[in-house]
Design an enzyme around this catalytic site. Structure first.
Site, PDB file in Angstrom:
ATOM      1  N   ARG A 115      -3.927   4.275  -1.087  1.00  0.00           N
ATOM      2  CA  ARG A 115      -4.117   2.969  -2.155  1.00  0.00           C
ATOM      3  C   ARG A 115      -3.732   1.633  -1.650  1.00  0.00           C
ATOM      4  O   ARG A 115      -2.445   1.500  -1.171  1.00  0.00           O
ATOM      5  CB  ARG A 115      -3.688   3.184  -3.630  1.00  0.00           C
ATOM      6  CG  ARG A 115      -4.127   4.473  -4.078  1.00  0.00           C
ATOM      7  CD  ARG A 115      -3.601   4.663  -5.466  1.00  0.00           C
ATOM      8  NE  ARG A 115      -3.986   6.209  -5.760  1.00  0.00           N
ATOM      9  CZ  ARG A 115      -4.016   6.371  -6.983  1.00  0.00           C
ATOM     10  NH1 ARG A 115      -3.721   5.671  -8.084  1.00  0.00           N
ATOM     11  NH2 ARG A 115      -4.622   7.676  -7.513  1.00  0.00           N
TER      12      ARG A 115
ATOM     13  N   ASP B  99       4.123   7.392  -3.234  1.00  0.00           N
ATOM     14  CA  ASP B  99       2.954   7.680  -4.176  1.00  0.00           C
ATOM     15  C   ASP B  99       3.257   8.264  -5.490  1.00  0.00           C
ATOM     16  O   ASP B  99       2.734   8.848  -6.097  1.00  0.00           O
ATOM     17  CB  ASP B  99       2.050   8.911  -3.799  1.00  0.00           C
ATOM     18  CG  ASP B  99       0.850   8.108  -2.711  1.00  0.00           C
ATOM     19  OD1 ASP B  99       0.751   7.013  -2.488  1.00  0.00           O
ATOM     20  OD2 ASP B  99       0.569   9.192  -1.787  1.00  0.00           O
TER      21      ASP B  99
ATOM     22  N   HIS C 150       0.664  -1.108   0.066  1.00  0.00           N
ATOM     23  CA  HIS C 150       0.066  -0.067  -0.008  1.00  0.00           C
ATOM     24  C   HIS C 150       0.807   1.235  -0.027  1.00  0.00           C
ATOM     25  O   HIS C 150       1.996   1.102   0.378  1.00  0.00           O
ATOM     26  CB  HIS C 150      -0.925  -0.031   1.144  1.00  0.00           C
ATOM     27  CG  HIS C 150      -0.361   0.479   2.514  1.00  0.00           C
ATOM     28  ND1 HIS C 150      -0.217   1.461   2.885  1.00  0.00           N
ATOM     29  CD2 HIS C 150       0.210  -0.505   3.358  1.00  0.00           C
ATOM     30  CE1 HIS C 150       0.392   1.596   4.070  1.00  0.00           C
ATOM     31  NE2 HIS C 150       0.751   0.156   4.574  1.00  0.00           N
ATOM     32  N   CYS C 151       0.126   2.414  -0.217  1.00  0.00           N
ATOM     33  CA  CYS C 151       0.783   3.783  -0.323  1.00  0.00           C
ATOM     34  C   CYS C 151      -0.098   4.510   0.680  1.00  0.00           C
ATOM     35  O   CYS C 151      -0.684   3.784   1.628  1.00  0.00           O
ATOM     36  CB  CYS C 151       0.784   4.466  -1.719  1.00  0.00           C
ATOM     37  SG  CYS C 151      -0.769   4.686  -2.324  1.00  0.00           S
ATOM     38  N   VAL C 152      -0.150   5.637   0.892  1.00  0.00           N
ATOM     39  CA  VAL C 152      -0.955   6.666   1.679  1.00  0.00           C
ATOM     40  C   VAL C 152      -2.345   6.341   1.475  1.00  0.00           C
ATOM     41  O   VAL C 152      -3.005   6.248   2.453  1.00  0.00           O
ATOM     42  CB  VAL C 152      -0.485   8.089   1.551  1.00  0.00           C
ATOM     43  CG1 VAL C 152      -1.316   8.854   2.460  1.00  0.00           C
ATOM     44  CG2 VAL C 152       0.915   8.084   1.900  1.00  0.00           C
TER      45      VAL C 152
END
Length: 97
Positions: A29, A90, A25-27
Site C-alpha cells: 500500500r 502492515d 508505504h508498506c508491502v
C-alpha cells in the site's frame, strides 16, 4: 519513470503536492496523509488503473497497489520531491479485511 502515469493520476486525485502532509508505504500500500481530505477525489482514486482498492484508515488514505508499491513510491517521491521514508509494517492491514 515506469509509473509516471499512475503517480500523476494519484497526485491529481489527492489535490496536488500541497495537499500532502506525508507519504510512505508498506508491502502493498501507498499511504498518504492529506492536509485536507475534502480536496481528495476518492472516486478518481477508486477508478484509477493499477489501484486495486482505496481505504481510509484513521488519517491515512491507503492505496492498495500490490507488490510493485516500492517502485511506485520511488517514482511518486521523485515526481513530487517529497522525502522518502523506510517501509512500514502492515500492522493496520488486518483491521481492513
Amino acid at each position: 519513470m515506469k509509473y509516471e502515469k499512475l503517480c500523476t493520476n494519484i497526485l491529481e486525485a489527492i489535490g496536488g503536492k500541497d495537499n500532502i502532509n506525508e507519504v510512505f508505504h508498506c508491502v502493498t500500500r501507498l499511504r498518504i496523509i492529506a492536509k485536507d481530505k475534502s480536496k481528495v477525489d476518492f472516486e478518481k482514486l477508486k477508478n484509477t488503473e493499477d489501484i486495486l482498492q482505496v481505504k481510509e484508515i484513521g488519517n491515512q488514505i491507503q492505496l492498495v497497489i500490490g507488490m510493485q508499491v516500492p517502485d511506485v513510491y520511488d517514482d511518486f517521491c521523485e515526481m513530487t520531491g517529497l522525502d522518502k521514508k523506510a517501509e512500514v509494517a502492515d500492522k493496520n492491514d488486518q483491521n481492513t479485511k
